[in-house]
Scaffold this motif. Sequence first.
Motif, PDB file in Angstrom:
ATOM      1  N   PRO A   1       0.833  -1.210   0.000  1.00 33.21           N
ATOM      2  CA  PRO A   1       0.000   0.000   0.000  1.00 33.21           C
ATOM      3  C   PRO A   1       0.870   1.265   0.000  1.00 33.21           C
ATOM      4  CG  PRO A   1       0.092  -0.979   2.192  1.00 33.21           C
ATOM      5  CD  PRO A   1       0.747  -1.964   1.270  1.00 33.21           C
ATOM      6  N   PRO A   2       0.252   2.417  -0.299  1.00 30.26           N
ATOM      7  CA  PRO A   2       1.031   3.648  -0.396  1.00 30.26           C
ATOM      8  C   PRO A   2       1.797   3.950   0.893  1.00 30.26           C
ATOM      9  CG  PRO A   2      -1.178   3.973  -1.281  1.00 30.26           C
ATOM     10  CD  PRO A   2      -1.185   2.632  -0.606  1.00 30.26           C
ATOM     11  N   VAL A   3       2.859   4.731   0.720  1.00 27.76           N
ATOM     12  CA  VAL A   3       3.665   5.155   1.875  1.00 27.76           C
ATOM     13  C   VAL A   3       2.770   5.889   2.875  1.00 27.76           C
ATOM     14  CG1 VAL A   3       5.522   6.693   2.609  1.00 27.76           C
ATOM     15  CG2 VAL A   3       5.790   5.291   0.541  1.00 27.76           C
ATOM     16  N   HIS A   4       2.884   5.525   4.143  1.00 27.27           N
ATOM     17  CA  HIS A   4       2.074   6.181   5.177  1.00 27.27           C
ATOM     18  C   HIS A   4       2.919   7.071   6.085  1.00 27.27           C
ATOM     19  CE1 HIS A   4       3.463   2.519   7.388  1.00 27.27           C
ATOM     20  NE2 HIS A   4       3.543   3.372   8.384  1.00 27.27           N
ATOM     21  N   HIS A   5       4.252   7.041   5.885  1.00 29.57           N
ATOM     22  CA  HIS A   5       5.090   7.852   6.775  1.00 29.57           C
ATOM     23  C   HIS A   5       6.391   8.223   6.054  1.00 29.57           C
ATOM     24  CE1 HIS A   5       6.244   9.410  10.688  1.00 29.57           C
ATOM     25  NE2 HIS A   5       7.415   8.833  10.559  1.00 29.57           N
ATOM     26  N   PHE A   6       6.726   9.512   6.117  1.00 26.95           N
ATOM     27  CA  PHE A   6       7.992  10.008   5.568  1.00 26.95           C
ATOM     28  C   PHE A   6       8.807  10.632   6.705  1.00 26.95           C
ATOM     29  CE2 PHE A   6       5.099  10.183   1.950  1.00 26.95           C
ATOM     30  CZ  PHE A   6       5.863   9.658   0.928  1.00 26.95           C
TER      31      PHE A   6
ATOM     32  N   GLY B   1      24.700  25.005   3.831  1.00 23.25           N
ATOM     33  CA  GLY B   1      24.578  23.838   2.977  1.00 23.25           C
ATOM     34  C   GLY B   1      24.562  22.560   3.789  1.00 23.25           C
ATOM     35  N   GLY B   2      24.154  21.471   3.146  1.00 22.33           N
ATOM     36  CA  GLY B   2      24.123  20.196   3.843  1.00 22.33           C
ATOM     37  C   GLY B   2      23.581  19.094   2.956  1.00 22.33           C
ATOM     38  N   ASP B   3      23.707  17.855   3.443  1.00 22.92           N
ATOM     39  CA  ASP B   3      23.214  16.674   2.738  1.00 22.92           C
ATOM     40  C   ASP B   3      21.962  16.169   3.434  1.00 22.92           C
ATOM     41  OD1 ASP B   3      25.314  16.697   0.914  1.00 22.92           O
ATOM     42  OD2 ASP B   3      26.617  15.575   2.278  1.00 22.92           O
ATOM     43  N   TYR B   4      20.888  15.976   2.662  1.00 29.32           N
ATOM     44  CA  TYR B   4      19.599  15.557   3.201  1.00 29.32           C
ATOM     45  C   TYR B   4      19.138  14.283   2.493  1.00 29.32           C
ATOM     46  CZ  TYR B   4      19.379  20.316   5.116  1.00 29.32           C
ATOM     47  OH  TYR B   4      19.637  21.473   5.783  1.00 29.32           O
ATOM     48  N   TYR B   5      18.294  13.510   3.180  1.00 23.59           N
ATOM     49  CA  TYR B   5      17.636  12.370   2.529  1.00 23.59           C
ATOM     50  C   TYR B   5      16.342  12.071   3.277  1.00 23.59           C
ATOM     51  CZ  TYR B   5      19.533   9.366   6.294  1.00 23.59           C
ATOM     52  OH  TYR B   5      19.847   8.799   7.504  1.00 23.59           O
ATOM     53  N   CYS B   6      15.475  11.294   2.632  1.00 27.97           N
ATOM     54  CA  CYS B   6      14.213  10.931   3.271  1.00 27.97           C
ATOM     55  C   CYS B   6      14.088   9.415   3.318  1.00 27.97           C
ATOM     56  CB  CYS B   6      13.008  11.546   2.544  1.00 27.97           C
ATOM     57  SG  CYS B   6      12.692  10.863   0.901  1.00 27.97           S
ATOM     58  N   VAL B   7      13.288   8.933   4.276  1.00 21.93           N
ATOM     59  CA  VAL B   7      12.977   7.512   4.406  1.00 21.93           C
ATOM     60  C   VAL B   7      11.460   7.364   4.294  1.00 21.93           C
ATOM     61  CG1 VAL B   7      13.029   5.484   5.890  1.00 21.93           C
ATOM     62  CG2 VAL B   7      14.992   7.038   5.828  1.00 21.93           C
ATOM     63  N   ALA B   8      11.014   6.564   3.321  1.00 18.46           N
ATOM     64  CA  ALA B   8       9.582   6.299   3.116  1.00 18.46           C
ATOM     65  C   ALA B   8       9.239   4.945   3.726  1.00 18.46           C
ATOM     66  CB  ALA B   8       9.251   6.318   1.628  1.00 18.46           C
ATOM     67  N   SER B   9       8.105   4.862   4.412  1.00 18.47           N
ATOM     68  CA  SER B   9       7.735   3.632   5.116  1.00 18.47           C
ATOM     69  C   SER B   9       6.293   3.258   4.821  1.00 18.47           C
ATOM     70  CB  SER B   9       7.906   3.804   6.635  1.00 18.47           C
ATOM     71  OG  SER B   9       9.207   4.242   6.956  1.00 18.47           O
ATOM     72  N   ASN B  10       6.063   1.946   4.672  1.00 19.37           N
ATOM     73  CA  ASN B  10       4.704   1.407   4.696  1.00 19.37           C
ATOM     74  C   ASN B  10       4.731   0.116   5.503  1.00 19.37           C
ATOM     75  OD1 ASN B  10       5.680  -0.572   2.988  1.00 19.37           O
ATOM     76  ND2 ASN B  10       4.220  -0.209   1.346  1.00 19.37           N
ATOM     77  N   THR B  11       3.653  -0.646   5.472  1.00 20.74           N
ATOM     78  CA  THR B  11       3.558  -1.831   6.328  1.00 20.74           C
ATOM     79  C   THR B  11       4.534  -2.923   5.922  1.00 20.74           C
ATOM     80  OG1 THR B  11       1.744  -2.604   4.932  1.00 20.74           O
ATOM     81  CG2 THR B  11       1.154  -1.425   6.942  1.00 20.74           C
ATOM     82  N   HIS B  12       5.174  -2.787   4.741  1.00 20.14           N
ATOM     83  CA  HIS B  12       6.073  -3.832   4.265  1.00 20.14           C
ATOM     84  C   HIS B  12       7.546  -3.448   4.331  1.00 20.14           C
ATOM     85  CE1 HIS B  12       2.839  -6.428   2.937  1.00 20.14           C
ATOM     86  NE2 HIS B  12       2.275  -5.400   2.360  1.00 20.14           N
ATOM     87  N   GLY B  13       7.841  -2.249   4.789  1.00 17.86           N
ATOM     88  CA  GLY B  13       9.249  -1.902   4.911  1.00 17.86           C
ATOM     89  C   GLY B  13       9.524  -0.433   4.671  1.00 17.86           C
ATOM     90  N   ASN B  14      10.804  -0.135   4.472  1.00 16.64           N
ATOM     91  CA  ASN B  14      11.277   1.243   4.287  1.00 16.64           C
ATOM     92  C   ASN B  14      12.078   1.352   3.000  1.00 16.64           C
ATOM     93  OD1 ASN B  14      10.328   1.831   6.952  1.00 16.64           O
ATOM     94  ND2 ASN B  14      12.223   0.956   7.775  1.00 16.64           N
TER      95      ASN B  14
END
Length: 517
Positions: free
Chosen positions: A272-277, A303-316
């Motif tokens: 299912p769609p990502v439910h948490h970023f 300046g800086g380095d950024y990233y995001c983590v996407a999560s759903n019920t099956h993982g990240n």
Amino acid sequence: MFIQMILILLLSSGADGCDRPNHLSIKTPSPMEALSGSCLWIPCTYEDLSQEEEINTADPVTGIWFKGVLEYSTSSQYTFSVSGDSTKSYPMNITGNLKNKSCTTMFYNLSKNHNDTYYFRVENSGFRATAVCDSLQIKVRDSPWSPTIEVSGKQTETEVVTITCSAVTPCPHAPPQLPWDLHQGTAHITETNGTFTTKITQNITLTDAHDGLMIKCNAAYPVSGGFKKKADSNVTLSVSYGPKNTSVEVSPSGSLSAGQSVTLSCSSRAKPPVHHFTWFRHSSQGPANVSQGHTYSFNICEGGDYYCVASNTHGNGTSPDITLQITAAPGVPSIEVSGKQTETEVVTITCSAVTPCPHAPPQLTWALHQGTAHITETNGTFTTKITQNITLTDAHDGLMIKCNAAYPVSGGTTETTEYTITLNVTYGPKDTSVEVSPSGSLSAGQSVTLSCSSRAKPPVHHFTWFRHSSQGPANVSQGHTYSFNLTEEGQYYCEASNTLGNQSSPVITLSITGMSA
């Protein structure tokens, strides 16, 4: 005995709860469905129920299939099978061992005309009976059955599922072929309670690539004449999986300036769609959690380095790092002059620069005295300022004042912007002087023109001419020039006036050549 047999033959086949005198029973699937042009395998067993008669297995046992009516006749056109009778060709062939009470039968080359109710009869030296309460209903269809596709297990990535295509198989001696989109393995036939099914299977380890995959299976039934009757089915896989292709988009794109509003957007494909970023920024102590949500908006100060983590019920799923760099200044400084720009006035000159990041303010430099810059705050907005007080003179008019603002940017360097103003100072007449025309020696009665000049802002709006006399300065004329015929020697000067004051020129002496003192 004869009367009893006649009664049995005259009675129609009954349903459950048949109360007719019955000396024979059969067990067979009913109704059974067959495909026109194909064959039908009929699993069948029988049991004699008579208390008075008994099948003598030492003698031949004859099985007979007939249809439509209960009354049996050896000459009947409704007889479809007589075991052991080689004088005729019957469409139904009893293959079971009748002495072992098996009446299993193969029905060949069926047509729509074979839609009917069929009865089974046993004849033996010691026994003759028809199964009056156990008829067999056969239904013949022209179109084949669509196969069935089943997916075992949970449709989730990394799961191993078994995909099975099944087709009903009324005639296991001529089963359908099952071509499909997957690997073409070997089909096999299974039997459950006398019903045959042809199956083909494949095991698949699911990935996100299988989501939405349509699997199509065909059932091709061989029929008489060398033809095939075909039907197909399809199923679409719905595979759930963890976040994939996680990435970050920056808005605005291009160069960024200190304090500029930046929005990072995280996108990811998941089911299912990502439910948490979750947003992270690399630091010397490791990744720091800086925000939650699909987007992360902030004013960039370094300046800086950024990233995001996407999560759903099956993982990240973690995005690649994105590097933000400050490469531009947020704006140009401004210069203000307080008070009236008039000579003798004391004015304050201020250079100001917006300071969106007060912990990394711009450096301000200018051509005036380099005082100490300070930061002010108004309603949450910070400004860096440098000031100097000046007592104005006419020398400041037209003075160009330039202020530079050097903002720290990524890479340890600065980005400099500048702003320039020119002072516009008003002042009274300066350097007032008189010019004589013609110059040189003058003779009595000669025409002379005196011209008065003066530097002033605003310009001189009034000139007054004076001649020294024994009674003091005498006003002799008005205007920029004074023309007259020289009849006597004398001393002259002019006075220039504007709204800010007056100034007199030095005295000029006119002498007549040849005239004694």
